[in-house]
Design a protein around this motif. Structure first.
Motif, PDB file in Angstrom:
ATOM      1  N   TRP A 167      83.441  67.278   1.295  1.00  0.00           N
ATOM      2  CA  TRP A 167      82.741  66.686   0.135  1.00  0.00           C
ATOM      3  C   TRP A 167      82.930  67.537  -1.127  1.00  0.00           C
ATOM      4  O   TRP A 167      82.976  67.014  -2.236  1.00  0.00           O
ATOM      5  CB  TRP A 167      81.255  66.479   0.449  1.00  0.00           C
ATOM      6  N   VAL A 168      83.099  68.851  -0.943  1.00  0.00           N
ATOM      7  CA  VAL A 168      83.278  69.722  -2.115  1.00  0.00           C
ATOM      8  C   VAL A 168      84.646  69.443  -2.741  1.00  0.00           C
ATOM      9  O   VAL A 168      84.782  69.320  -3.972  1.00  0.00           O
ATOM     10  CB  VAL A 168      83.179  71.218  -1.721  1.00  0.00           C
ATOM     11  N   ARG A 169      85.677  69.304  -1.865  1.00  0.00           N
ATOM     12  CA  ARG A 169      87.022  69.010  -2.394  1.00  0.00           C
ATOM     13  C   ARG A 169      87.034  67.642  -3.093  1.00  0.00           C
ATOM     14  O   ARG A 169      87.612  67.491  -4.153  1.00  0.00           O
ATOM     15  CB  ARG A 169      88.062  69.059  -1.264  1.00  0.00           C
ATOM     16  N   ALA A 214      84.510  74.399   9.295  1.00  0.00           N
ATOM     17  CA  ALA A 214      84.195  74.727   7.897  1.00  0.00           C
ATOM     18  C   ALA A 214      85.009  73.833   6.958  1.00  0.00           C
ATOM     19  O   ALA A 214      84.521  73.378   5.923  1.00  0.00           O
ATOM     20  CB  ALA A 214      84.503  76.205   7.627  1.00  0.00           C
ATOM     21  N   HIS A 215      86.265  73.566   7.337  1.00  0.00           N
ATOM     22  CA  HIS A 215      87.124  72.727   6.510  1.00  0.00           C
ATOM     23  C   HIS A 215      86.563  71.304   6.450  1.00  0.00           C
ATOM     24  O   HIS A 215      86.466  70.710   5.375  1.00  0.00           O
ATOM     25  CB  HIS A 215      88.547  72.717   7.089  1.00  0.00           C
ATOM     26  N   GLU A 216      86.170  70.791   7.611  1.00  0.00           N
ATOM     27  CA  GLU A 216      85.607  69.419   7.636  1.00  0.00           C
ATOM     28  C   GLU A 216      84.302  69.373   6.851  1.00  0.00           C
ATOM     29  O   GLU A 216      84.084  68.467   6.048  1.00  0.00           O
ATOM     30  CB  GLU A 216      85.351  68.975   9.080  1.00  0.00           C
ATOM     31  N   ASP A 217      83.445  70.378   7.046  1.00  0.00           N
ATOM     32  CA  ASP A 217      82.161  70.390   6.327  1.00  0.00           C
ATOM     33  C   ASP A 217      82.362  70.505   4.814  1.00  0.00           C
ATOM     34  O   ASP A 217      81.504  70.099   4.040  1.00  0.00           O
ATOM     35  CB  ASP A 217      81.290  71.574   6.797  1.00  0.00           C
ATOM     36  N   GLY A 218      83.492  71.076   4.419  1.00  0.00           N
ATOM     37  CA  GLY A 218      83.732  71.274   2.982  1.00  0.00           C
ATOM     38  C   GLY A 218      84.445  70.101   2.329  1.00  0.00           C
ATOM     39  O   GLY A 218      84.749  70.163   1.132  1.00  0.00           O
ATOM     40  N   ARG A 278      86.883  77.642  11.791  1.00  0.00           N
ATOM     41  CA  ARG A 278      87.653  77.342  10.566  1.00  0.00           C
ATOM     42  C   ARG A 278      87.805  75.835  10.362  1.00  0.00           C
ATOM     43  O   ARG A 278      87.623  75.303   9.280  1.00  0.00           O
ATOM     44  CB  ARG A 278      89.025  78.030  10.661  1.00  0.00           C
TER      45      ARG A 278
END
Ligand code: BYC
Length: 341
Positions: free
Chosen positions: A318-320, A312-316, A309
């Motif tokens: 750029w989306v935020r 996934a948060h760190e990888d995401g 989790r």
């Protein structure tokens, strides 16, 4: 924002009452307005005054619920690439996507109480908030997708249908849609197990093994026994929870035993039998020390789920960032537009 209107005080125009900072609405006893709505089985809405403890308890429960939905994507996501046919793969992908949607509705409901989604996720990541114990068990075979759908989503439905009548409006409304989707999930799980149970002896054995492993953890999803549930009494008095943990657990057992017979699979409890006097199934003792251990972080997959989790948060990130930049750009464009109000 939604709010209950109590009608204007004799000496105050309605807009003054609704827009005034809380401290200035002295003509009203806000606590008694809150209690009046609860007593009348009405809905508390975001704009209404509410006791701080009610707000905090709701944020606690809704956030835990939202976290459970998104962590719940992991055990099933694990099987998307290995589903046995294109049809099964498409259905499983849709289901996992639904869980993300449930998380979204629930985080949005928590935000109406003044919580920030980023803070809630931080609390999940640093272990200050919980998620359901059930997602700390591994999914070892394809039959686990059936057992999760049938038992885990089945338990979720029994627990969540009464939440559609929860006293807090945004949570109750989110639950209506969640429950409709859970109902589809439960049927797809039943159908997977039905196919396996009626397949080859090896498939039948795989289905039975999955049911053996998921039965007791599914019963634990309903929480500790009532005598050891610190939140139930107050939560029921506020109309957040409508039934106690033990009552819902019993309802789930009563509903599931006949379904297991239809599936031709056995529930792993030699003490399960109909008690005509009680009008319920009697069942064996649940090992709640296992539940408390899993809640404390000592379940088979806790560390793995949290690690995944956080990554996934760190990888995401750029989306935020991109979504924030897009929203900021859109605001500037709208503000600059001659038609902007
Ligand atoms: N796991 O006083 P109690 C789903 C905690 S999503 C972990 O009885 P309460 C699905 C409890 O939080 C499933 N912790 O609490 C998703 C409390 O700790 P705190 C999630 C648990 O709130 C994807 C403490 O133990 N469903 O089904 O009155 C795919 C004492 O408990 C558990 C929801 O969240 C547990 N099993 O009752 C497929 C539904 N049980 O907060 C499926 C909404 C208890 O005091 N939530 N704890 O630190 C509820 O209905 C209630 O919060 C509960 C617990 C019945 C879960």
């Amino acid at each position: 924002m939604y709010g209950n209107d109590f009608g204007p005080a004799a000496d105050a125009p309605r807009s003054d009452v609704m827009d005034a900072p809380l401290g200035r609405v002295d003509a009203r006893d806000l606590e008694s307005d809150f209690q009046a709505i609860i007593d009348a089985e009405g809905r508390i809405e975001p704009r209404d005054a509410m006791p701080d403890a009610y707000r905090k308890s709701l944020i606690r429960q809704i956030a835990q619920h939202a976290h459970s939905e998104i962590i719940g994507m992991q055990p099933e996501g694990n099987w998307i690439s290995r589903a046995p046919s294109l049809r099964r793969k498409a259905i499983l992908m849709a289901k996992v996507q639904d869980e993300a949607g449930h998380g979204l509705y629930l985080y949005a409901a928590a935000e109406t109480l003044g919580a920030e989604r980023a803070d809630l996720l931080d609390m999940l990541h640093n272990g200050k908030q919980k998620y359901s114990s059930i997602f700390n068990y591994p999914t070892l075979t394809w039959a686990d997708m059936g057992a999760i759908g049938w038992l885990v989503d089945g338990a979720a439905i029994v627990n969540q249908v009464p939440l559609c009548r929860c006293s807090y409006g945004p949570y109750a409304r989110a639950m209506v849609r969640v429950c409709k989707e859970e109902s589809f999930h439960q049927r797809q799980g039943f159908e997977i197990l039905h196919s396996l149970s009626n397949g080859t002896p090896a498939q039948h054995a795989m289905a039975q093994d999955a049911v053996n492993r998921w039965w007791w953890p599914s019963l634990m999803m309903f929480g500790p026994p009532d005598a050891e549930s610190p939140n139930t009494q107050q939560s029921m008095a506020w109309g957040i929870k409508r039934f106690s943990n033990d009552d819902l657990r019993q309802r789930f057992i009563d509903m599931t035993v006949p379904q297991s017979e239809a599936l031709g699979l056995e529930l792993p409890d030699s003490e399960l039998r109909w008690n005509a006097e009680r009008g319920h199934y009697d069942s064996g003792k649940i090992d709640f020390t296992e539940l408390f251990e899993v809640i404390k972080g000592n379940g088979p997959c806790n560390a793995h789920r949290m690690q995944h989790r956080r990554r996934a948060h760190e990888d995401g990130a750029w989306v935020r960032e991109a979504a924030d930049a897009f929203a900021a750009k859109r605001r500037t464009t709208t503000d600059a537009s001659p038609t902007a109000a």
